[in-house]
Write an enzyme that holds these catalytic residues in place. Sequence first.
Site, PDB file in Angstrom:
ATOM      1  N   ASP A  76     -64.392 -19.744 -40.122  1.00 12.32           N
ATOM      2  CA  ASP A  76     -63.133 -19.077 -40.445  1.00 12.32           C
ATOM      3  C   ASP A  76     -62.002 -20.064 -40.188  1.00 12.32           C
ATOM      4  O   ASP A  76     -61.604 -20.296 -39.050  1.00 12.32           O
ATOM      5  CB  ASP A  76     -62.985 -17.818 -39.582  1.00 12.32           C
ATOM      6  CG  ASP A  76     -61.676 -17.079 -39.851  1.00 12.32           C
ATOM      7  OD1 ASP A  76     -60.791 -17.660 -40.514  1.00 12.32           O
ATOM      8  OD2 ASP A  76     -61.546 -15.934 -39.385  1.00 12.32           O
ATOM      9  N   PHE A 105     -61.029 -13.778 -33.790  1.00  9.83           N
ATOM     10  CA  PHE A 105     -60.231 -12.893 -34.650  1.00  9.83           C
ATOM     11  C   PHE A 105     -60.540 -13.232 -36.105  1.00  9.83           C
ATOM     12  O   PHE A 105     -60.451 -14.393 -36.509  1.00  9.83           O
ATOM     13  CB  PHE A 105     -58.733 -13.057 -34.390  1.00  9.83           C
ATOM     14  CG  PHE A 105     -57.899 -12.148 -35.272  1.00  9.83           C
ATOM     15  CD1 PHE A 105     -57.676 -10.828 -34.911  1.00  9.83           C
ATOM     16  CD2 PHE A 105     -57.383 -12.602 -36.489  1.00  9.83           C
ATOM     17  CE1 PHE A 105     -56.937  -9.975 -35.733  1.00  9.83           C
ATOM     18  CE2 PHE A 105     -56.644 -11.755 -37.312  1.00  9.83           C
ATOM     19  CZ  PHE A 105     -56.429 -10.441 -36.932  1.00  9.83           C
ATOM     20  N   LYS A 148     -54.096 -18.015 -45.527  1.00 11.57           N
ATOM     21  CA  LYS A 148     -52.773 -18.314 -44.973  1.00 11.57           C
ATOM     22  C   LYS A 148     -51.963 -19.375 -45.741  1.00 11.57           C
ATOM     23  O   LYS A 148     -51.179 -19.007 -46.581  1.00 11.57           O
ATOM     24  CB  LYS A 148     -52.878 -18.612 -43.486  1.00 11.57           C
ATOM     25  CG  LYS A 148     -53.261 -17.327 -42.735  1.00 11.57           C
ATOM     26  CD  LYS A 148     -52.910 -17.294 -41.278  1.00 11.57           C
ATOM     27  CE  LYS A 148     -53.030 -15.875 -40.748  1.00 11.57           C
ATOM     28  NZ  LYS A 148     -54.027 -15.709 -39.689  1.00 11.57           N
TER      29      LYS A 148
HETATM   30  C1  LIG Z   1     -54.888 -14.350 -39.793  1.00  6.61           C
HETATM   31  C2  LIG Z   1     -56.346 -14.537 -39.662  1.00  6.61           C
HETATM   32  C3  LIG Z   1     -57.259 -13.746 -40.390  1.00  6.61           C
HETATM   33  C4  LIG Z   1     -56.829 -12.578 -41.237  1.00  6.61           C
HETATM   34  O1  LIG Z   1     -56.023 -12.967 -42.307  1.00  6.61           O
HETATM   35  P1  LIG Z   1     -55.168 -11.834 -43.064  1.00  6.61           P
HETATM   36  O2  LIG Z   1     -54.577 -12.593 -44.220  1.00  6.61           O
HETATM   37  O3  LIG Z   1     -54.139 -11.335 -42.102  1.00  6.61           O
HETATM   38  O4  LIG Z   1     -56.100 -10.780 -43.492  1.00  6.61           O
HETATM   39  C5  LIG Z   1     -58.598 -14.031 -40.279  1.00  6.61           C
HETATM   40  N1  LIG Z   1     -59.028 -15.044 -39.504  1.00  6.61           N
HETATM   41  C6  LIG Z   1     -58.189 -15.812 -38.788  1.00  6.61           C
HETATM   42  C7  LIG Z   1     -58.733 -16.923 -37.958  1.00  6.61           C
HETATM   43  C8  LIG Z   1     -56.822 -15.576 -38.827  1.00  6.61           C
HETATM   44  O5  LIG Z   1     -56.002 -16.329 -38.093  1.00  6.61           O
END
Ligand SMILES: *Cc1c(COP(=O)(O)O)cnc(C)c1O
Length: 405
Positions: free
Chosen positions: A232, A147, A261
């Site tokens: 990521d 994701f 985040k």
């Molecule tokens: C939450 C998340 C995203 C996306 O972040 P947003 O601030 O919602 O755009 C991307 N990668 C990972 C692993 C995430 O957990």
Amino acid sequence: MMIQTAQPQAPSSQLQSEIAAAEAAHTSGVYSKRPLTIVRGQGARLWDDEGREYIDCVGGQGAANLGHAHPAIVAALSEQAGRLISCPEIFYNDRRAELLTRLAEVAPAGLDRAFLCNSGAEAIEAALKFARLATGRTGVVAAMRGFHGRTLGALSATWNRDYRTPFEPLIPGFAHVPYNDLAALEQAVTDETAALLLEPIQGEGGVHPAAAGYLAAAADLCRSRGALLILDEVQTGFGRTGRLFACEHDGVIPDLLAIAKSMAGGMPMGACLIGPRVGRLAPLSHGSTFGGNPLACAAGVAALDALTRVDPLTGESLPQRAARLGAWLMAEIRGLNAASVREVRGRGLLVGVELRGKVTPVLQQLQARGVLALPAGMTVLRLLPPLVITEDELARVVDALREVL
Ligand SMILES: *Cc1c(COP(=O)(O)O)cnc(C)c1O
């Protein structure tokens, strides 16, 4: 002229408050909401509009590693809000300089430049664009169950068909391989690959940690094929897994690191950290109006200070606390020997409980016992408590799990 439009259908039988009804009447509809109105937080506690108290294992879906109303974040925001909120990156700024300096100090070695933005998806978009610029290639290899966000570039890398299909065609050149499968990577990463994009622990996809050696082998493969490694760490970053960044567990340094985040204590902020294999980025090749705004930067500095500070009472930093409490929590959940639990996975305070049945009833029963938690897919319960959660609070979470599982 007034145009009559249909009001979105609010599930009114479920709505408990006027607040929820007002929100439901005008919200976009893209979220599946719980019938719960949260109005206040403190540490790892949340309160609803009727004064009921909850232990927060949602943790702002990963944005609340420092807990709610952290005094250092509150102070930094209040002070900076009265001084300067907006300042686009056509100018230099004192808070931004401070944050960039601190980030370069704590980031994996060599990742000493950063593009500042406002969310995880934007951090991924930046990484994808920089990888194209740096390599002159367009292919991207990502992982099944991965994701990376909802914007079109990040969505092209995301695996879940429900998120993707309505928006096809997505960006061409994206391939998905099974996670933790080196042979599949050997096949997929070619001399047309700009980047390999991986999470060190797949969060949304069900809390699946990288196997020992997988990320290191992926980094070697990328170097040998002239591709870049993008990690990521939007969910795993900022102490969640027991280190400031999860890649530190494996001693792996990516070429581009996407973070967001919990970067700024819950304020919207993201960044793409840039390593030496990415050359100089030309002016105008990317940008963001809000990126690097002084308010978010002030919160970011305060967040890094709070995350790197060693508590004189416990001799422990927050990432170390996450490692200790997470190990305890996973051992406790395994020790329940609950028939409904298939497996407990995770690292630090990123914990997934794979169930034999659906997670939704478990989430509802936990909520009835004053514990808010998350799913990760249909059958995985995900616990993302703030790293400041107390031992007592975590013991209450285990008590609730004992009753529900
Ligand atoms: C939450 C998340 C995203 C996306 O972040 P947003 O601030 O919602 O755009 C991307 N990668 C990972 C692993 C995430 O957990």
